[in-house]
Design an enzyme around this catalytic site. Structure first.
Site, PDB file in Angstrom:
ATOM      1  CD  GLU A  62     -31.439 -23.340  35.933  1.00  0.00           C
ATOM      2  OE1 GLU A  62     -30.266 -23.726  36.026  1.00  0.00           O
ATOM      3  OE2 GLU A  62     -31.811 -22.215  36.332  1.00  0.00           O
ATOM      4  CB  SER A  63     -38.180 -21.318  33.600  1.00  0.00           C
ATOM      5  OG  SER A  63     -39.297 -20.719  32.958  1.00  0.00           O
TER       6      SER A  63
END
Length: 141
Positions: A62-63
């Site tokens: 997700e990052s």
């Protein structure tokens, strides 16, 4: 405000130097924060500086989460950048505040990838995006 991501910036003050100087412990806590927040860990890399300080990143699907420590000042700076609604970056912040034994924590959130602005320059249509605000996620621990 619709955004693709959330970027939480956290400053931890008054951390015990032996905690934020420990390379292996910092990596363990950062990976623990990612897992606690609901993120999917892809990989991590950490570096211990001479004479002191640790920098590292946990790459998540997700990052990312990043950290840099200044043990000589009892200070650590952390970024938690998430995309989508499946991860709560504030849970990572709370987890790290406890694990780093911070006497004081200051944080702020910056929306990233403002959808309305992206649409002005996008070559294709962007589907509807909704990121839950901090208030909706606070009850989730």
């Amino acid at each position: 405000m619709k955004a693709l991501g959330r970027h939480v910036l956290i400053e931890f003050y008054g951390c015990p130097s032996e905690v934020i100087e420990d390379h292996a412990l910092i990596e363990k806590h950062m990976r623990g924060a990612a897992a606690y927040s609901g993120a999917t860990i892809v990989e991590s890399v950490f570096h211990h500086f001479n004479p002191y300080g640790v920098s590292g990143a946990v790459i998540i699907a997700e990052s990312h989460l990043t950290i840099h420590t200044w043990p000589e000042y009892g200070f650590a700076s952390v970024d938690v950048y998430t995309c989508g609604d499946s991860v709560n970056p504030w849970k990572a912040a709370d987890y790290l505040s406890e694990k780093l034994q911070a006497k004081k924590t200051e944080s702020s959130e910056v929306p990233r990838g403002m959808v309305d602005k992206i649409r002005q320059f996008a070559e294709q249509e962007i589907e509807e995006v909704r990121v839950k605000p901090k208030e909706e996620l606070e009850g989730v621990k």
